[in-house]
Design a protein around this motif. Structure first.
Motif, PDB file in Angstrom:
ATOM      1  N   THR A  11      -8.953  -1.926 -20.319  1.00 46.46           N
ATOM      2  CA  THR A  11      -9.272  -0.403 -20.604  1.00 46.46           C
ATOM      3  C   THR A  11      -8.365   0.006 -19.813  1.00 46.46           C
ATOM      4  O   THR A  11      -7.826   0.129 -18.569  1.00 46.46           O
ATOM      5  N   VAL A  12      -7.379   1.603 -20.696  1.00 49.12           N
ATOM      6  CA  VAL A  12      -6.743   2.679 -19.884  1.00 49.12           C
ATOM      7  C   VAL A  12      -7.214   3.292 -19.551  1.00 49.12           C
ATOM      8  O   VAL A  12      -7.848   3.811 -19.698  1.00 49.12           O
ATOM      9  N   VAL A  13      -7.350   3.809 -17.722  1.00 45.35           N
ATOM     10  CA  VAL A  13      -7.923   5.333 -17.289  1.00 45.35           C
ATOM     11  C   VAL A  13      -6.670   5.580 -17.091  1.00 45.35           C
ATOM     12  O   VAL A  13      -5.578   5.225 -16.255  1.00 45.35           O
ATOM     13  N   ARG A  14      -6.236   6.885 -16.969  1.00 45.47           N
ATOM     14  CA  ARG A  14      -5.801   8.096 -16.579  1.00 45.47           C
ATOM     15  C   ARG A  14      -6.272   8.546 -15.716  1.00 45.47           C
ATOM     16  O   ARG A  14      -7.084   9.141 -15.085  1.00 45.47           O
ATOM     17  N   LEU A  15      -5.794   7.795 -13.711  1.00 44.57           N
ATOM     18  CA  LEU A  15      -6.314   9.169 -13.178  1.00 44.57           C
ATOM     19  C   LEU A  15      -5.030  10.435 -12.444  1.00 44.57           C
ATOM     20  O   LEU A  15      -3.845   9.501 -12.185  1.00 44.57           O
ATOM     21  N   ALA A  16      -5.640  11.411 -11.462  1.00 46.83           N
ATOM     22  CA  ALA A  16      -4.704  11.697 -10.638  1.00 46.83           C
ATOM     23  C   ALA A  16      -3.995  11.120  -9.711  1.00 46.83           C
ATOM     24  O   ALA A  16      -4.343  10.401  -9.390  1.00 46.83           O
ATOM     25  N   PRO A  17      -2.755  11.268  -9.894  1.00 47.23           N
ATOM     26  CA  PRO A  17      -1.747  10.577  -8.673  1.00 47.23           C
ATOM     27  C   PRO A  17      -2.553  11.341  -7.132  1.00 47.23           C
ATOM     28  O   PRO A  17      -3.112   9.618  -6.250  1.00 47.23           O
ATOM     29  N   GLU A  18      -3.055  12.282  -6.884  1.00 47.15           N
ATOM     30  CA  GLU A  18      -4.001  11.823  -5.433  1.00 47.15           C
ATOM     31  C   GLU A  18      -5.170  11.115  -5.842  1.00 47.15           C
ATOM     32  O   GLU A  18      -5.687  10.359  -4.484  1.00 47.15           O
ATOM     33  N   LEU A  20      -4.988   7.922  -6.871  1.00 41.92           N
ATOM     34  CA  LEU A  20      -4.798   7.068  -6.300  1.00 41.92           C
ATOM     35  C   LEU A  20      -4.396   6.739  -5.442  1.00 41.92           C
ATOM     36  O   LEU A  20      -4.738   5.373  -5.175  1.00 41.92           O
ATOM     37  N   GLU A  21      -3.963   7.724  -4.795  1.00 41.70           N
ATOM     38  CA  GLU A  21      -3.181   7.291  -3.756  1.00 41.70           C
ATOM     39  C   GLU A  21      -5.035   7.568  -2.193  1.00 41.70           C
ATOM     40  O   GLU A  21      -4.489   6.870  -1.125  1.00 41.70           O
ATOM     41  N   ARG A  22      -5.816   8.434  -3.053  1.00 45.75           N
ATOM     42  CA  ARG A  22      -7.105   7.913  -2.115  1.00 45.75           C
ATOM     43  C   ARG A  22      -7.178   6.349  -2.052  1.00 45.75           C
ATOM     44  O   ARG A  22      -7.917   6.196  -1.201  1.00 45.75           O
ATOM     45  N   ASP A  24      -5.315   4.091  -2.787  1.00 46.96           N
ATOM     46  CA  ASP A  24      -4.127   3.169  -2.638  1.00 46.96           C
ATOM     47  C   ASP A  24      -5.158   2.959  -0.300  1.00 46.96           C
ATOM     48  O   ASP A  24      -5.239   2.378  -0.078  1.00 46.96           O
ATOM     49  N   ALA A  25      -5.220   4.445  -0.402  1.00 45.66           N
ATOM     50  CA  ALA A  25      -5.410   4.700   1.172  1.00 45.66           C
ATOM     51  C   ALA A  25      -6.867   3.929   1.586  1.00 45.66           C
ATOM     52  O   ALA A  25      -6.918   3.154   2.721  1.00 45.66           O
ATOM     53  N   LEU A  26      -8.150   3.394   0.683  1.00 48.64           N
ATOM     54  CA  LEU A  26      -9.023   3.582   0.517  1.00 48.64           C
ATOM     55  C   LEU A  26      -8.430   1.743   0.978  1.00 48.64           C
ATOM     56  O   LEU A  26      -9.965   0.598   1.806  1.00 48.64           O
ATOM     57  N   GLU A  27      -8.361   0.967  -0.629  1.00 51.93           N
ATOM     58  CA  GLU A  27      -8.569  -0.154  -0.640  1.00 51.93           C
ATOM     59  C   GLU A  27      -6.941  -1.002  -0.357  1.00 51.93           C
ATOM     60  O   GLU A  27      -7.314  -2.079  -0.189  1.00 51.93           O
ATOM     61  N   GLY A  28      -6.489  -0.518  -1.164  1.00 47.02           N
ATOM     62  CA  GLY A  28      -4.693  -0.924  -1.326  1.00 47.02           C
ATOM     63  C   GLY A  28      -4.653  -0.809  -2.726  1.00 47.02           C
ATOM     64  O   GLY A  28      -5.433  -1.069  -2.798  1.00 47.02           O
ATOM     65  N   PRO A  29      -3.411  -1.304  -3.313  1.00 50.93           N
ATOM     66  CA  PRO A  29      -2.946  -0.895  -3.885  1.00 50.93           C
ATOM     67  C   PRO A  29      -3.243  -2.452  -5.006  1.00 50.93           C
ATOM     68  O   PRO A  29      -3.476  -1.875  -5.831  1.00 50.93           O
TER      69      PRO A  29
END
Length: 65
Positions: A11-18, A20-22, A24-29
């Motif tokens: 499924t395609v999900v569109r998320l704000a860059p900020e 995604l950064e949060r 990634d900071a919590l879980e990793g990319p």
């Protein structure tokens, strides 16, 4: 031998860059999908219990015949 199948549908999900950064900071990319799956399940459980939406959708479809 590879990984066992996850039984998920892409499924395609569109998320704000900020956001995604949060994540990634919590879980990793490399764990974004897992984080999003878990967050969606938690929200669905809080909002409507388990399986309620599927049951309602199926009953609505069968009553319109």
């Amino acid at each position: 031998m590879g990984r066992p199948p996850l039984k998920v549908k892409p499924t395609v999900v569109r998320l704000a860059p900020e956001d995604l950064e949060r994540i990634d900071a919590l879980e990793g990319p490399n764990k974004r999908a897992k984080f999003i799956r878990e967050a969606v399940k938690e929200k669905l459980n809080r909002e409507g219990g388990q399986g309620d939406a599927v049951s309602r959708k199926q009953s609505n479809n069968s009553s319109s015949d």
